[in-house]
Design an enzyme around this catalytic site. Structure first.
Site, PDB file in Angstrom:
ATOM      1  N   HIS A   1     -10.113 -18.261  -1.400  1.00  0.00           N
ATOM      2  CA  HIS A   1      -9.539 -17.684  -0.174  1.00  0.00           C
ATOM      3  C   HIS A   1      -8.143 -18.258   0.085  1.00  0.00           C
ATOM      4  O   HIS A   1      -7.985 -19.469   0.196  1.00  0.00           O
ATOM      5  CB  HIS A   1     -10.463 -17.992   1.004  1.00  0.00           C
ATOM      6  CG  HIS A   1      -9.983 -17.412   2.305  1.00  0.00           C
ATOM      7  ND1 HIS A   1      -9.782 -18.177   3.431  1.00  0.00           N
ATOM      8  CD2 HIS A   1      -9.644 -16.137   2.642  1.00  0.00           C
ATOM      9  CE1 HIS A   1      -9.361 -17.395   4.424  1.00  0.00           C
ATOM     10  NE2 HIS A   1      -9.270 -16.161   3.977  1.00  0.00           N
TER      11      HIS A   1
ATOM     12  N   HIS B   1      -5.120  -9.863   7.494  1.00  0.00           N
ATOM     13  CA  HIS B   1      -6.166  -9.240   6.679  1.00  0.00           C
ATOM     14  C   HIS B   1      -6.154  -7.722   6.740  1.00  0.00           C
ATOM     15  O   HIS B   1      -6.763  -7.068   5.901  1.00  0.00           O
ATOM     16  CB  HIS B   1      -7.551  -9.742   7.136  1.00  0.00           C
ATOM     17  CG  HIS B   1      -7.742 -11.204   6.911  1.00  0.00           C
ATOM     18  ND1 HIS B   1      -7.406 -12.149   7.859  1.00  0.00           N
ATOM     19  CD2 HIS B   1      -8.206 -11.894   5.836  1.00  0.00           C
ATOM     20  CE1 HIS B   1      -7.682 -13.359   7.391  1.00  0.00           C
ATOM     21  NE2 HIS B   1      -8.162 -13.244   6.163  1.00  0.00           N
TER      22      HIS B   1
ATOM     23  N   ARG C   1      13.053  -6.815   8.760  1.00  0.00           N
ATOM     24  CA  ARG C   1      11.767  -7.185   8.162  1.00  0.00           C
ATOM     25  C   ARG C   1      11.111  -8.197   9.088  1.00  0.00           C
ATOM     26  O   ARG C   1      11.499  -9.371   9.104  1.00  0.00           O
ATOM     27  CB  ARG C   1      12.018  -7.803   6.774  1.00  0.00           C
ATOM     28  CG  ARG C   1      10.778  -8.439   6.128  1.00  0.00           C
ATOM     29  CD  ARG C   1       9.806  -7.377   5.659  1.00  0.00           C
ATOM     30  NE  ARG C   1       8.615  -7.914   4.991  1.00  0.00           N
ATOM     31  CZ  ARG C   1       7.413  -7.974   5.580  1.00  0.00           C
ATOM     32  NH1 ARG C   1       7.239  -7.580   6.821  1.00  0.00           N
ATOM     33  NH2 ARG C   1       6.380  -8.422   4.888  1.00  0.00           N
TER      34      ARG C   1
ATOM     35  N   CYS D   1      15.204  -8.207   1.202  1.00  0.00           N
ATOM     36  CA  CYS D   1      13.766  -8.446   1.126  1.00  0.00           C
ATOM     37  C   CYS D   1      13.372  -8.496  -0.346  1.00  0.00           C
ATOM     38  O   CYS D   1      13.828  -7.663  -1.141  1.00  0.00           O
ATOM     39  CB  CYS D   1      13.028  -7.329   1.843  1.00  0.00           C
ATOM     40  SG  CYS D   1      11.251  -7.458   1.648  1.00  0.00           S
TER      41      CYS D   1
ATOM     42  N   TYR E   1       5.062 -14.984  -1.438  1.00  0.00           N
ATOM     43  CA  TYR E   1       6.301 -14.639  -2.154  1.00  0.00           C
ATOM     44  C   TYR E   1       6.421 -15.431  -3.456  1.00  0.00           C
ATOM     45  O   TYR E   1       7.266 -16.315  -3.594  1.00  0.00           O
ATOM     46  CB  TYR E   1       7.507 -14.831  -1.237  1.00  0.00           C
ATOM     47  CG  TYR E   1       7.512 -13.866  -0.063  1.00  0.00           C
ATOM     48  CD1 TYR E   1       7.638 -12.498  -0.285  1.00  0.00           C
ATOM     49  CD2 TYR E   1       7.382 -14.306   1.236  1.00  0.00           C
ATOM     50  CE1 TYR E   1       7.624 -11.595   0.769  1.00  0.00           C
ATOM     51  CE2 TYR E   1       7.369 -13.405   2.306  1.00  0.00           C
ATOM     52  CZ  TYR E   1       7.492 -12.052   2.058  1.00  0.00           C
ATOM     53  OH  TYR E   1       7.479 -11.158   3.109  1.00  0.00           O
TER      54      TYR E   1
END
Lengths: 569, 569
Positions: B138, B162, B237, B285, B422
């Site tokens: 997780h 989520h 963003r 981005c 990222y």
């Protein structure tokens, strides 16, 4: 592939080459070496024998001769050999030969064309050329006028950079006639000295491209296994004869053009009065992998395979520290470039030189080094003994060997290599003579690169082993760290992440290559596999799949995916 | 393309989606927004109406509703809409619905499975899931155990990250049964506040991807023409609702973990007590151009076209100067990372945070900025008012907006976005659940990039004009300057060097994009042209032709060649 080796033996022509090149064929292999031990300027192309051996035969022959230290060389010959692999035919061209159908001119007639008003003619062997339109575009500036109205031979012997096929091809485009020779005026030709008679002894395992100047690759198996290349296996890229420097009297000269100040340091000063640093740095010739770019379209330069690259532990003084010690203000707006002059020179006294922007030298992340040790030992003669510049992350051409002078200047080096050579042309420029180098920036940092070193093309892998391991290197210029190497045996349908081995370096200062290896199961039902690799770095850059969009007429910076075919048995 | 817009209106479901997704088809368009204005946790997927309008119809409808400030939204819905362009069919999937053939479990039975020994079960809507094997993987650590034996709804409302289709898909893979609901235990659900009720007014010309949080592209025509993007056109963003900060009481907190010292600055301190610098910086981005990577295989994230990138003149204090002013030793070996915490937070109080290595901050070529002005004006609310971090040359995710706290730390930010988001996965990882993010480095510098902004896909070019002009941008991270942009209308058979327009910047500190344009003759005999562009930079890096070898399941850093098709009439 045919490899041309050259020894110091004079007056012995084993091969020479005639016939006309077929430019439309698929592959060229060229010799672009400068040959200086020339005894007969009127016999530039001997025609004793055509190069008609099969590839394999030549390879063995050259290998055998090389082992005996004999080799062979072309007496003043520049050849383009075109190899049609399927038909195993070879053809060749002779430049400066009589061309049927063109008029004949006497030496006197040529002499009368020595200025713009009359037109500028030159002769070369049996050719007469009107170069009036070329004079302004001459990379060497108006020195070209020294030859106006004359035979080019004595000038080109002084500037042997001309002895390459591209120059000959260019010259032939200005051809207007044939030279009618006046035998009564002939003077006896004086024997020329061999400028290469004092070259150092080299490791015979290096893969030699040219002997004079000496250019050779590191063996693939050495690159595959050694994070630090052993000294005797480091690749060598020379532009001139190797200079022999008396270390007792040697002084490095630093000249600050901003205020005219000149400072000198002995080797002893450099080694003992400053902190020394040791940095792992990979140097790479900007022509590395050129031979693969050449397969897509003819490019100029030495046809390097994938090992014009090596790594050493370089020890020396940080140039930044030295300059600050000299009281030089590195933020002085009049100082824009740092020029490095070597002590190697051509017969006309032209020294090798290059420069880097002051930003590279003054940066905290620059690490430009004045190196006096390589892998903890004296730098070998071929690699710049006793002192060289090491510019990490930048193409090898700026890491000037045998450095004698450092100039802090408001303009970059005015050398041929800085202004007219190591620049990346647009793919739309198919021929160097179309290029306007003045509009392009000199290449400094080099892009991300990788190659497969083991196995090599044509290797046989035994099916019974079930698996095989591919190995190679990856490297990125500009201090970028290699983050991943992907390897595929199905043309990129599936990629395997290779295991990486690298130096632990600070961020932005990763100056050395990363070695990689990847294990594969031998696929069923195939008798040949093509291995391909590609890398990515901390700047997230990647390599182009094909060299097509990065193709440039100088054949620089081919960092496209490397492919190797192996056979399964 | 279908665009989903969301307003603040509650309890109104205009569309909801059912049917099963066909994973093998060619294109997906997804909504991945976090929807927080949820009133009925048991009615996650309403089934009032199928989304069966034609693409064109939906677009007009959405446009019209958007103009009225009404829009539409999915009440707690996450949908994957698959668009089969040829047949114009749309199908959809409902997660957590009853699945025929699976056993039914009561809420009590689920409750008994709340530890490793018994197996760990959770429910979601009508689904029961055995997540025992997932717990260790997780991304949010052992917080997952808060939900063991329970319905996931209340926890996911706290952690709305989520609410994206990938998470739902993953969950469905652990499905073991259906929930038999005990209606007698039902408690009334309390209405939840709308966390997005105070969002700023936005320029309706922005190309909106999601409303909550707000994510929108700059219009292509603006990028094509403006070296500095006008404030109201800068791409946005957001990860959370926009915070509203009282500038009178605001204090920036700097915490040095090395010695526990805490320093505070008011906005007035920052604006008046330090030198201000203004730097043109392009922020991009890391998901820019993701939609094209998604065409090669499904990836996760917002489906950005080519304009999740803009350029502004940022004014502020160099972070390096500020930290040195604070007496902080930037070479202290205990300081390895600089963490930026935003004042934007999710309903559970989790703030957006990211970090950069100390080397970026302390470098002379780093230029990390604490910015308080954008194009000479107050920073707009959406772009980080009153204070934001600008990390030039690095993906936008590290340029934390609404920054409230800076932490000098020996570890990087422990935020989800730094540790588990990222990062560039290997192309061999097809699904995020196979990923081990802990083995990958957080992306910082971004690779070379370019795009065509004019004309756009499907534009009509008039043959009678004889010529047309293509325009766009090119950008490279890490301070690398764009050196060339090549443009082709014959798939790279021939390249044209575009004319470049850029800021004059010091070497290694080229932080802004370059605009380019190239004129072409309209070729005879063609009624469609594909334009393609690719750039190279001062580090000699280039773009990959295809996104195939850089494909990654998060869809990050797609810098492959951009192609646009136009019609000739």
């Amino acid at each position: 592939m045919i490899r041309f080796a050259h020894s110091g033996i004079k007056n012995t022509t084993i091969f020479s080459i005639k016939n006309i090149i077929n430019k439309n064929s698929s592959r060229y292999i060229k010799t672009t070496s400068c040959l200086l031990n020339l005894n007969d300027s009127h016999n530039f192309f001997n025609q004793n024998e055509n190069l008609r051996q099969k590839n394999q035969t030549s390879k063995y022959l050259i290998g055998a001769l090389g082992a005996l230290g004999i080799g062979y060389f072309f007496s003043k010959n520049i050849a383009i050999c075109e190899v049609d692999e399927k038909n195993d035919k070879k053809t060749s061209v002779e430049f400066g030969a009589v061309k049927e159908g063109l008029p004949f001119y006497t030496e006197d007639q040529v002499k009368q064309h020595n200025k713009t008003e009359t037109g500028i003619w030159v002769s070369y062997k049996n050719g007469v050329y009107d170069i009036t339109d070329f004079v302004e575009g001459h990379p060497g500036g108006n020195k070209i006028m020294w030859g106006a109205g004359h035979g080019l031979e004595p000038f080109w012997e002084k500037f042997p950079i001309h002895f390459k096929s591209e120059v000959f091809e260019l010259l032939e485009e200005y051809r207007i006639g044939n030279l009618k020779k006046d035998e009564t005026n002939k003077k006896p030709i004086e024997p020329k000295p061999d400028f290469y008679k004092d070259e150092p002894k080299r490791n015979p395992q290096l893969k030699v491209l040219t002997q004079k100047p000496f250019n050779a690759e590191s063996p693939k198996e050495i690159s595959a296994e050694n994070l630090v290349t052993p000294l005797e296996f480091h690749f060598i890229r020379n532009h001139m004869p190797v200079p022999h420097i008396d270390t007792k009297t040697f002084k490095l000269e630093i000249l600050n053009v901003s205020n005219g100040e000149k400072i000198e340091f002995s080797l002893d000063d450099l080694e003992n009065k400053f902190n020394s640093v040791t940095i792992p740095v990979t140097l790479q010739c900007s022509g590395n992998k050129r031979k693969f770019m050449n397969e897509l379209g003819q490019v100029q330069g030495l046809m390097w395979d994938v090992n014009a690259i090596s790594t050493a532990l370089w020890t020396g003084v940080l140039l930044k520290d030295l300059l600050i010690h000299c009281g030089i203000d590195l933020n002085d707006p009049k100082i824009k470039h740092v020029i490095f002059e070597g002590l190697d020179k051509d017969p006309a006294g032209v020294v090798y030189a290059a420069s880097v922007p002051i930003e590279k030298v003054r940066s905290d992340n620059g690490d430009v080094l004045l190196a006096y040790k390589m892998n903890g030992q004296d730098i070998p003669l071929d690699n710049g003994y006793p002192l060289r510049i090491v510019v990490p992350g930048v193409i090898g051409a700026r890491s000037v060997k045998w450095v004698g002078k450092i100039i802090l200047s408001d303009v970059e080096s005015q050398s041929f290599w800085q202004l007219n050579d190591y620049k990346v042309l647009s793919p739309s420029i198919k021929n160097l003579k179309e290029a306007d180098f003045s509009k392009l920036k000199a290449v400094q940092e080099s892009p991300i690169q990788s190659a497969i070193c083991q196995p090599v093309d044509g290797n046989i892998i035994k099916r019974e082993n079930g698996k095989f391991i591919a190995k190679g290197y990856a490297f990125s210029g500009g201090g970028n760290e290699i983050e991943s190497v992907l390897v595929s045996i199905d043309n990129g349908q599936n990629w395997k992440n290779a295991t990486l081995k690298k130096f632990d370096r600070p961020l932005y200062r990763s100056w050395a290559w990363t070695l990689w290896e990847a294990e594969f199961d031998i696929p069923e039902g195939k008798d040949q596999i093509e291995i391909v690799c590609t890398a990515s770095d901390s700047n997230q850059n990647t390599q182009p799949e094909s060299a097509k969009s990065i193709w440039n007429a100088r054949g620089l910076l081919n960092n496209s995916w490397h492919r190797v075919k192996v056979n399964i048995q």
